[in-house]
Design a protein around this motif. Structure first.
Motif, PDB file in Angstrom:
ATOM      1  N   GLU A   2       0.842  -1.189   0.000  1.00 11.16           N
ATOM      2  CA  GLU A   2       0.000   0.000   0.000  1.00 11.16           C
ATOM      3  C   GLU A   2       0.884   1.248   0.000  1.00 11.16           C
ATOM      4  O   GLU A   2       1.865   1.316   0.739  1.00 11.16           O
ATOM      5  CB  GLU A   2      -0.921  -0.003   1.228  1.00 11.16           C
ATOM      6  N   ILE A   3       0.540   2.218  -0.873  1.00  9.85           N
ATOM      7  CA  ILE A   3       1.283   3.470  -0.935  1.00  9.85           C
ATOM      8  C   ILE A   3       0.540   4.514  -0.109  1.00  9.85           C
ATOM      9  O   ILE A   3      -0.651   4.731  -0.313  1.00  9.85           O
ATOM     10  CB  ILE A   3       1.449   3.960  -2.389  1.00  9.85           C
ATOM     11  N   PHE A   4       1.254   5.143   0.824  1.00  8.69           N
ATOM     12  CA  PHE A   4       0.664   6.189   1.663  1.00  8.69           C
ATOM     13  C   PHE A   4       1.258   7.532   1.257  1.00  8.69           C
ATOM     14  O   PHE A   4       2.476   7.703   1.278  1.00  8.69           O
ATOM     15  CB  PHE A   4       0.971   5.930   3.139  1.00  8.69           C
ATOM     16  N   ASP A   5       0.414   8.507   0.911  1.00 14.73           N
ATOM     17  CA  ASP A   5       0.938   9.841   0.644  1.00 14.73           C
ATOM     18  C   ASP A   5       0.819  10.696   1.904  1.00 14.73           C
ATOM     19  O   ASP A   5       0.367  10.230   2.950  1.00 14.73           O
ATOM     20  CB  ASP A   5       0.256  10.486  -0.569  1.00 14.73           C
ATOM     21  N   LEU A   6       1.291  11.929   1.795  1.00 14.55           N
ATOM     22  CA  LEU A   6       1.324  12.820   2.962  1.00 14.55           C
ATOM     23  C   LEU A   6       0.491  14.056   2.658  1.00 14.55           C
ATOM     24  O   LEU A   6       0.892  15.180   2.945  1.00 14.55           O
ATOM     25  CB  LEU A   6       2.775  13.206   3.271  1.00 14.55           C
ATOM     26  N   ARG A  14      -1.629   8.476   9.239  1.00 13.70           N
ATOM     27  CA  ARG A  14      -1.895   7.105   8.755  1.00 13.70           C
ATOM     28  C   ARG A  14      -0.612   6.465   8.227  1.00 13.70           C
ATOM     29  O   ARG A  14      -0.355   5.289   8.464  1.00 13.70           O
ATOM     30  CB  ARG A  14      -2.952   7.125   7.640  1.00 13.70           C
ATOM     31  N   ALA A  15       0.193   7.259   7.519  1.00  4.01           N
ATOM     32  CA  ALA A  15       1.443   6.727   6.954  1.00  4.01           C
ATOM     33  C   ALA A  15       2.393   6.300   8.072  1.00  4.01           C
ATOM     34  O   ALA A  15       2.985   5.207   8.029  1.00  4.01           O
ATOM     35  CB  ALA A  15       2.109   7.782   6.059  1.00  4.01           C
ATOM     36  N   ILE A  16       2.526   7.162   9.073  1.00  2.00           N
ATOM     37  CA  ILE A  16       3.434   6.857  10.188  1.00  2.00           C
ATOM     38  C   ILE A  16       2.964   5.597  10.912  1.00  2.00           C
ATOM     39  O   ILE A  16       3.751   4.679  11.185  1.00  2.00           O
ATOM     40  CB  ILE A  16       3.531   8.054  11.155  1.00  2.00           C
ATOM     41  N   ALA A  17       1.653   5.528  11.204  1.00  2.00           N
ATOM     42  CA  ALA A  17       1.123   4.375  11.937  1.00  2.00           C
ATOM     43  C   ALA A  17       1.300   3.087  11.130  1.00  2.00           C
ATOM     44  O   ALA A  17       1.690   2.045  11.684  1.00  2.00           O
ATOM     45  CB  ALA A  17      -0.359   4.598  12.267  1.00  2.00           C
ATOM     46  N   THR A 154      14.378   7.181  -6.672  1.00  2.00           N
ATOM     47  CA  THR A 154      14.211   8.531  -6.127  1.00  2.00           C
ATOM     48  C   THR A 154      12.749   8.971  -6.167  1.00  2.00           C
ATOM     49  O   THR A 154      12.448  10.111  -5.861  1.00  2.00           O
ATOM     50  CB  THR A 154      15.072   9.537  -6.919  1.00  2.00           C
ATOM     51  N   ARG A 155      11.861   8.053  -6.562  1.00  2.00           N
ATOM     52  CA  ARG A 155      10.418   8.335  -6.569  1.00  2.00           C
ATOM     53  C   ARG A 155       9.707   7.082  -6.068  1.00  2.00           C
ATOM     54  O   ARG A 155      10.189   5.963  -6.296  1.00  2.00           O
ATOM     55  CB  ARG A 155       9.950   8.644  -8.002  1.00  2.00           C
ATOM     56  N   ALA A 156       8.550   7.280  -5.417  1.00  2.00           N
ATOM     57  CA  ALA A 156       7.824   6.128  -4.886  1.00  2.00           C
ATOM     58  C   ALA A 156       7.468   5.150  -6.004  1.00  2.00           C
ATOM     59  O   ALA A 156       7.489   3.925  -5.811  1.00  2.00           O
ATOM     60  CB  ALA A 156       6.560   6.602  -4.163  1.00  2.00           C
ATOM     61  N   ALA A 157       7.170   5.680  -7.201  1.00  2.00           N
ATOM     62  CA  ALA A 157       6.806   4.799  -8.318  1.00  2.00           C
ATOM     63  C   ALA A 157       7.978   3.898  -8.716  1.00  2.00           C
ATOM     64  O   ALA A 157       7.763   2.765  -9.167  1.00  2.00           O
ATOM     65  CB  ALA A 157       6.354   5.634  -9.520  1.00  2.00           C
ATOM     66  N   ASP A 158       9.219   4.393  -8.558  1.00  2.00           N
ATOM     67  CA  ASP A 158      10.391   3.557  -8.864  1.00  2.00           C
ATOM     68  C   ASP A 158      10.423   2.346  -7.933  1.00  2.00           C
ATOM     69  O   ASP A 158      10.761   1.233  -8.334  1.00  2.00           O
ATOM     70  CB  ASP A 158      11.700   4.342  -8.673  1.00  2.00           C
ATOM     71  N   VAL A 159      10.101   2.586  -6.656  1.00  2.00           N
ATOM     72  CA  VAL A 159      10.109   1.495  -5.670  1.00  2.00           C
ATOM     73  C   VAL A 159       9.032   0.480  -6.035  1.00  2.00           C
ATOM     74  O   VAL A 159       9.277  -0.740  -6.051  1.00  2.00           O
ATOM     75  CB  VAL A 159       9.828   2.023  -4.246  1.00  2.00           C
ATOM     76  N   ALA A 160       7.843   0.985  -6.346  1.00  2.00           N
ATOM     77  CA  ALA A 160       6.735   0.086  -6.678  1.00  2.00           C
ATOM     78  C   ALA A 160       7.095  -0.783  -7.878  1.00  2.00           C
ATOM     79  O   ALA A 160       6.813  -1.979  -7.908  1.00  2.00           O
ATOM     80  CB  ALA A 160       5.468   0.897  -6.951  1.00  2.00           C
ATOM     81  N   GLU A 161       7.790  -0.170  -8.848  1.00  2.00           N
ATOM     82  CA  GLU A 161       8.171  -0.904 -10.058  1.00  2.00           C
ATOM     83  C   GLU A 161       9.170  -2.022  -9.743  1.00  2.00           C
ATOM     84  O   GLU A 161       9.049  -3.137 -10.242  1.00  2.00           O
ATOM     85  CB  GLU A 161       8.788   0.094 -11.044  1.00  2.00           C
ATOM     86  N   ASP A 162      10.155  -1.727  -8.889  1.00  2.00           N
ATOM     87  CA  ASP A 162      11.221  -2.696  -8.605  1.00  2.00           C
ATOM     88  C   ASP A 162      10.812  -3.743  -7.574  1.00  2.00           C
ATOM     89  O   ASP A 162      11.174  -4.906  -7.684  1.00  2.00           O
ATOM     90  CB  ASP A 162      12.450  -1.953  -8.039  1.00  2.00           C
ATOM     91  N   VAL A 169       4.495  -1.545   2.891  1.00  2.00           N
ATOM     92  CA  VAL A 169       4.111  -0.133   2.922  1.00  2.00           C
ATOM     93  C   VAL A 169       5.135   0.691   2.144  1.00  2.00           C
ATOM     94  O   VAL A 169       6.340   0.460   2.290  1.00  2.00           O
ATOM     95  CB  VAL A 169       4.066   0.370   4.393  1.00  2.00           C
ATOM     96  N   ILE A 170       4.654   1.610   1.307  1.00  2.00           N
ATOM     97  CA  ILE A 170       5.535   2.620   0.717  1.00  2.00           C
ATOM     98  C   ILE A 170       5.053   3.977   1.211  1.00  2.00           C
ATOM     99  O   ILE A 170       3.887   4.327   1.025  1.00  2.00           O
ATOM    100  CB  ILE A 170       5.510   2.594  -0.831  1.00  2.00           C
ATOM    101  N   VAL A 171       5.941   4.733   1.864  1.00  2.00           N
ATOM    102  CA  VAL A 171       5.600   6.089   2.293  1.00  2.00           C
ATOM    103  C   VAL A 171       6.094   7.043   1.204  1.00  2.00           C
ATOM    104  O   VAL A 171       7.296   7.150   0.957  1.00  2.00           O
ATOM    105  CB  VAL A 171       6.241   6.421   3.654  1.00  2.00           C
ATOM    106  N   ASP A 172       5.150   7.717   0.551  1.00  2.00           N
ATOM    107  CA  ASP A 172       5.469   8.555  -0.613  1.00  2.00           C
ATOM    108  C   ASP A 172       5.585  10.014  -0.190  1.00  2.00           C
ATOM    109  O   ASP A 172       4.576  10.669   0.085  1.00  2.00           O
ATOM    110  CB  ASP A 172       4.363   8.387  -1.665  1.00  2.00           C
ATOM    111  N   ALA A 173       6.821  10.512  -0.136  1.00  2.00           N
ATOM    112  CA  ALA A 173       7.035  11.921   0.208  1.00  2.00           C
ATOM    113  C   ALA A 173       7.448  12.713  -1.021  1.00  2.00           C
ATOM    114  O   ALA A 173       8.047  13.782  -0.911  1.00  2.00           O
ATOM    115  CB  ALA A 173       8.095  12.035   1.306  1.00  2.00           C
TER     116      ALA A 173
END
Ligand code: TXA
Ligand code: MG
Length: 335
Positions: A2-6, A14-17, A154-162, A169-173
């Motif tokens: 799940e990707i959490f934005d801020l 929610r992201a921190i928890a 360097t982007r949340a989408a890069d993490v999701a792809e790899d 959890v992916i925290v997207d800042a």
């Protein structure tokens, strides 16, 4: 996954928890740092750390950085001499990792340090990540959140792809503002050695310690495992890394037809008009902007489908030292 934005205060909470819950359960969490996204796990839980190595496909002799919320937490796990403390005070939170002797009583798992008696510690800049670290209350081991040998994310989408399947959890800042990994300095035996150029330029570190950094002697570095009689001081330092699928050609003076071009400061070498895809790291020639865009540019150019990426000569001073280092690794022969 799940990707959490801020987006607002409630989303941030929610992201921190979610991140703290996943870490507590021994899971993997992708955390934003100012350098690159990290693939985090409880550094005191050997099984959780093993999951990092498995997800990345990383050779287990390569030690991981332990992330903590502040210097006080770091001093619970490592022994800081005066130089280390001075550097931590000057640059934390920020893109600097300090390798210091590990405290015998530290609960950091041996798998994090790969059996070394030193530990790499770092306080990352984003407030949300420090909030997660503080609330979790234990150090978080985190390499860059990419498969081993691939381009750092360097982007949340890069993490999701790899690694999308492998993280809870992916925290997207948003995009990482520095964009190259932390500078690593080893403060051991009264010396201060540069193990990896990175987000803090060499000159800034030397200004704080009031003397030149010692470079790593070649014999300190194990280029391959077979040759490593002694344990490597900075494993992985010279190996191929950050490899796009495409071949990388450095210091080009002419672009081949259909080749992708990575350029800088508006430079257009001969052949540019026939390039398949072009990214200028910074039209204005700003090295900080270039660093922040480097890994995303390599991913984008790779996705263009070109067989090779031509790179113009880049300045090697300041942040350029880290940029050139990463590009050399991208161009290195693959194992
Ligand atoms: O910016 C960064 O440093 C990112 C973010 C996520 O914090 N992390 C990162 O981790 O780049 P990684 O695992 O890709 O690189 C960590 C480097 C490795 O080259 C490793 O050899 C070195 O740190 N390292 C860690 N602990 C060490 C130790 N005790 N002695 C020598 N080198 C160490
Ligand atoms: Mg990495």
């Amino acid at each position: 996954m799940e990707i959490f934005d801020l987006a607002d205060a409630a989303a941030r909470e929610r992201a921190i928890a979610a991140a703290v819950a996943a870490l507590s359960a021994g899971g993997l969490v992708a955390l934003p740092t100012e350098t690159v996204y990290g693939l985090g796990a409880d550094a005191t839980d050997g099984r959780a750390v093993a999951a990092i190595y498995a997800a990345k496909g990383r050779p287990s002799f390569n030690p991981l950085i332990a992330h903590v919320p502040d210097l006080a937490a770091a001093e619970g796990h490592g022994i800081f001499d005066e130089t280390a403390r001075r550097l931590a005070t000057a640059f934390w939170p920020g893109p600097l990792t300090l390798v210091v002797p590990k405290r015998p009583e530290s609960a950091i798992a041996d798998l994090v340090t790969a059996g070394l008696d030193s530990v790499g510690l770092r306080v990352p800049a984003p407030a949300v990540t420090r909030a997660i670290l503080a609330r979790f209350g234990r150090p978080v081991a985190a390499p860059s959140a990419n498969r081993s040998g691939r381009i750092s994310p360097t982007r949340a989408a890069d993490v999701a792809e790899d690694l999308g399947e492998k993280v809870a959890v992916i925290v997207d800042a948003g995009p990482c503002p520095v964009g190259v990994e932390s500078t690593i300095v080893a403060c051991l035996d009264g010396r201060a050695r540069l193990l990896r150029p990175g987000g803090v330029p060499r000159a800034a570190i030397e200004a704080v310690i009031g003397r030149p950094l010692d470079d790593v002697a070649v014999e300190d570095v194990a280029v391959d495992e077979a040759r490593a009689g002694a344990r490597p001081l900075a494993p992985g330092l010279l190996t191929s890394h950050y490899a796009p699928r495409a071949r990388v050609r450095l210091d080009v003076e002419r672009v081949a037809p259909g080749e992708a071009l990575l350029t800088f400061a508006g430079r257009r070498p001969p052949g540019t008009d026939e390039a398949g895809a072009i990214v200028d790291l910074s039209r204005s020639g700003d090295l900080a902007e270039a660093a922040s865009r480097l890994f995303g540019a390599l991913r984008d150019l790779d996705r263009s489908g070109a067989a090779s990426i031509a790179v113009v000569p880049l300045p090697g001073e300041g942040l350029g030292e880290a940029i050139v280092d990463r590009l050399r690794r991208a161009a290195a022969p693959r194992p």
